[in-house]
Every structure is written in C-alpha cells, then in structure tokens.
Write a protein that holds these residues in place. Structure first.
Motif: not given
Lengths: 231, 333
Positions: A136, A138, A143, A151, B71, B74-75, B78-79, B86-87, B97, B100-102, B145-146, B149
């Motif tokens: 979600t 992106g 990735r 994890e 993707a 999907r970008r 966001t939910l 959290l990562f 995060y 960077r993806v974008r 974080r959401a 974006l």
C-alpha cells in the motif's frame, strides 16, 4: 580409549602439519558446499516466498511435495542422478558423472527442498500486515519481497545454515555420483567413510574434525551477519 | 474516482462485503461507520487495491482495475490499517519508505518529511525504532508515512483507535490542514461516531458488509447556546431539547433506536415530542425491524421499531405519526 586418543593425536598432527591431502579435501568440500548452498538458496528462497504468499490452485499440494522432499534419502537422489548422468542417461553427454559438478547437482537437489520449505515457513511467520503495508506504500513485487524478507532475516539465515548443513554433511549422493576419486571428487564425508573402512582412524578423525570446524566457521559467519542490526 | 460495483467479497465462503455500489468521489471526506466485524476493514483493503473482490469490479476514474493492478495505480491510493505496523528501522526510515519507492529525490523527500513531521508532531520520535514507540505513536507515524505520499485517495482504518483524545484531535486537525493545502479524497472507517460526525461530509454506515441506512440518520449541525444542562437547539423548523454543557457549533445525533413511535402523543418523560407524517418505511434485519422515516415539519427523522410494533401501530406512508425521545438520548459531538 587408547585407540581413540591415538586417533585424536594423529588428527591433530595432520592438521598442524598442514597435510596437503587433508586440506585439498577440505577445500573441495567447501567449494562444493558453497556453490550448492548458493544455488539451492537462490532458487529455494524465492520459491518459498512464492509458496508462502501466493494463493493459487494446487498450492497445498506443492507445499506437501516440498515438505515430502525434505525426507528424500540421499542415496536415492544419488541413484536417480547416476541414472541421468551415466553415459546411457539423458544427461550423459554433459560428462559430469564423477565430477565435482555432479556432487553439486546432487546436493542442490537435496538442499533445495530445505531452502524452499523452511523459507516458506519463515515467510508465513512474518506478520501479513508487513506485506500489505509495503504494497500500500507503493512497493512493487521485488521491493515487497525484500521488505518481508528483512523482517524474517533471522529465520532465513537459519534456512541458509540448514541448507549448508545438509550439503556439507551429505554423503550418499556424493559417493554415488562423485565416485570418491582421490584428488578429484573426494569430499570430507566420503573420505571419512573410506578411511574408516580402511582402518586409518586417525586420518578419518582428522577429516571429521575439519568438517566440524568448517560447519562451525560458516555458522559463526552467518550468525555475525544476522546478529547485526536492530528491530 | 474510486468505485466498487456489484462487489461481493468472501472469506472462506462467508460474504464479508456485499455492495451494489460504493464510491469515493474526488476530494470527498467519507466516513464509514459500523461495529467491529461490519466489514469496514475489508472494504478499505478492497478500496486500497490490496485485494481483488471475489465478485464484482473496482473502477478507477471509470476504468476497470485489473485483478493484479500495476504498482503505478496502487501508488495513487494508500491505506493505514487499524493496527498499523512499522518496518524495521527508524521512524525516519519508515517515513522515507514510500518516497524511495517513488524515486523522489532526497532533497524533495526531506522537505515532504519535514512537513508531515511538523504537522503530526513527530520530531522527537524520528530516530526511534518501532519497539520504542507506544501504539498511539505507531499510529501517528503510520498516518504521517501515508500522508507523505500525497496520494489521490487516503484510506484510514480507525486512525485514532490507539490515540488519546488530544492526539486524536491533533490527527484530525493535521488531516484537515493537509486537505486544505492539497485536496484529496479521504475515507475513514470508524466505530466511533464522534470521529465521523466531526469532520466527514459523507457518512455511510456498514452492517454485515452492506450499506445500512440506520446510523447516519438524525444528524444535525447546530449552534449550542451557552449554559449548563438542558438546552433547546433549533433544527430547521423544530426545536430539539438536549442535555449538554457544551456551547458553540456541534453536531447532534438522535439514535433511531432511542425514538418512541406512536400514533398520538403519549404522557412520558420525553422532552422531545414531534408530530408528523410517515414518508417511508424500510425493512431491516431480515424482516425483524422497520425504519420509519417521518417528516416533522421540514425536518426528517428516522426511528427504528420492530416489525410487530409497526404492524400494531398500522403505520403507513402518508399516515400520522408521533416521535418522542428524551433529551438525554440526544448525543452531542
């Protein structure tokens, strides 16, 4: 007891003296183990991720097959591979029978199910929200997989260790398709079996100790890799 | 912008979302209210394009979304889940995060992060890791974080469930400020009506995976007079008696289940008694309940009664009806 003590004394002497045969066998074993572990993990880890995360028809059967393959007897794998690689076999033209490459193929066949089944279990153990969150935010497929794998890094490191353990301790397939040829396909396990049968207990013990040492060093290296880092 | 059509979504054969049509228009602030298990979270996962519906179709700007959306699509949505995760890494790394993806340049990313950090008061948390944060802090970081974006649609699942009152207020203020700066669609699922009534301009109730006409009814924006206790507020052409110490702009809600329905005014303790005409009746709860809609002199109220009571009262569209409810039944938000 004297017999055992004598064996250890001989082993120590060979190791300290830097016996070329002992070290040659150890190096070949390390080469075969590293290559086979790398190949089986390169294929098995993505396969495990796929089995753990994708819903498709026959998934359960595929997981059952992979789990069953964990218990595949090594000599049976060796036998089947012998049939494939022998001169009359379908892969005979490769000329791999009694080469270290043949041992690698056998080891890969045995370690691949371990890498796939255990990594599938490791990935299934990761909170499913991690994958959804990556998606979600992106992330594409690669990735997302990398984020999930991060994890599960401790469990995945254990998978690599288990695959290496299987490969380095394997004897059945190595004996059958490698042929235990001195200076060419003699690995630590096949050499231990041979020298024990010949009554050279000291040499067999020395090689056994090298095998343990090898496993220990690789495990420590993997632990150091996974131990760095925080939550 | 984002629309579900004829969607019926099942988990292990059980229908969890069953919606003929559900859309999130561009720049709308939609609240989906409903009890736990009503299907809110599943609905948001469908809207987030994380799951493909078992039946039906999702549309993005009128175009059907494939079962495995790219993707890049999907970008745009966001939910933030109800219990977000959290990562591994610091709060700052988590905020980075999606940027960077974008492939957003570091300088631009730093600016965006500084912006959301300020809005949500995250500066002291930036170098912390997930195990060093409370549930409420994790939720705030996840919202930030959401927000960072800058998607076209932001979906929030109970975004203030772990926050205290002040933190929840700050979160909704941040959301409002962000929307004022950059219009985008927001869809919030909440079981707390207060959250929904406070800021959403479109409230929809979900029950057993279906849109229900019950909860969002009987809502009125009012101006509460100063004073303690019982006070009367003007709603259209009627005055509703409420009990509250609050003053100023507010939303009052009369739960349909707290309204007594009769043909004639009854002697009772109810401070609110309104005579009107039935404008509609809808059967609910598989025939066991009826929602009676009535016009009380220009103001429409909805009451929930059992099917048996509706029969006994011989209620018919156009017929006379009296709605009564206590001042204490009126909820103030």
């Amino acid at each position: 007891m004297d017999f055992l003590a004598e064996g250890f004394r001989r082993a120590w002497g060979l190791l300290v003296a830097g016996d070329s045969e002992v070290y040659g066998i150890a190096l070949l074993t390390l080469k075969v183990a590293v290559v086979a572990t790398a190949i089986s993990c390169a294929a098995g880890l993505p396969l495990g991720y796929f089995l753990a995360t994708r819903r498709f028809w026959g998934r359960r059967a595929a997981l059952t097959m992979v789990n069953t393959a964990l218990a595949f007897p090594t000599v049976v794998v060796g036998l089947l591979l012998y049939g494939l690689l022998s001169r009359q076999g379908p892969l005979g033209s490769l000329g791999w029978l009694y080469t270290w490459q043949a041992i690698v193929v056998g080891d890969v066949l045995l370690a691949l199910p371990i890498a796939a089944a255990l990594s599938a279990a490791a990935i299934q153990g990761v909170d499913p929200r991690i994958r959804r969150t990556a998606e979600t935010l992106g992330a594409g497929a690669w990735r997302t997989a990398w984020t999930v794998a991060r994890e599960a890094r401790f469990a995945l490191a254990a998978v690599i260790t288990a695959a290496f353990g299987q490969v380095v301790a394997e004897i059945g397939a190595a004996m059958i398709v490698g042929g235990n040829i001195r200076g060419s396909t003699r690995t630590l396990t096949t050499a231990v079996a041979l020298y024990t049968a010949q009554g050279d207990f000291g040499l067999a013990l020395a090689l056994g100790l090298v095998l343990l040492l090898l496993a220990l060093v690789v495990n420590i290296a993997l632990q150091m890799l996974q131990g760095r880092g925080h939550a | 912008m984002l629309e579900l059509r004829g969607v019926r979504h099942r988990y292990e054969g059980r229908v969890v979302v069953d919606l003929e049509q559900f859309s999130v228009p561009r720049t709308a602030a939609v609240a989906v209210v409903g009890h736990n298990g009503a299907g809110k979270s599943t609905l948001l996962r469908l809207l987030a394009l994380l799951e493909a519906p078992t039946e039906g179709q999702i549309f993005w700007n009128g175009t059907a979304v494939p079962r495995r959306p790219a993707a890049s699509l999907r970008r745009r949505v966001t939910l933030v889940e109800q219990r977000p995760v959290l990562f591994r890494g610091t709060v700052r790394e988590n905020l980075e995060y999606g940027l960077r993806v974008r492939e957003i340049a570091q300088a631009a990313a730093n600016g965006i992060i500084a912006d959301v950090v300020e809005r949500l008061g995250l500066q002291p948390l930036l170098s912390r890791r997930r195990h060093e944060l409370s549930d409420g802090e994790v939720q705030r970081v996840a919202v930030a974080r959401a927000l960072a974006l800058r998607t076209d649609v932001l979906l929030l699942d109970e975004p203030a469930s772990s926050a205290d009152r002040a933190a929840a207020g700050a979160l909704y203020r941040a959301l409002a400020a962000e929307r004022a700066a950059r219009p985008f669609a927001v869809c919030v699922a909440s079981h707390q009506l207060e959250d929904a009534y406070r800021w959403a301009d479109d409230i929809r109730a979900l029950a057993d995976g279906r849109l229900s006409p019950v909860t969002p009814e009987n809502l009125f924006r009012v101006e509460l007079p100063v004073g303690d206790g019982v006070k009367s507020v003007r709603v259209g052409s009627i005055d509703i008696v409420v009990m509250t110490d609050r003053a100023g702009p507010a939303v009052v809600a009369v739960p349909p289940t707290d309204i007594f329905v009769s043909r004639e005014p009854l002697p009772s303790s109810a401070r609110n008694v309104f005579k009107g005409r039935v404008t509609g009746m809808a059967i609910e709860h598989r025939g066991a309940g009826v929602h009676v809609r009535a016009d009380m002199g220009g103001v429409e109220l909805v009451a929930a009664v059992t099917a048996e009571a509706a029969r006994d009262l011989a209620l018919t569209p156009g017929g006379p009806v009296v709605f009564s409810f206590k001042a204490t039944a009126v909820q103030v938000f």
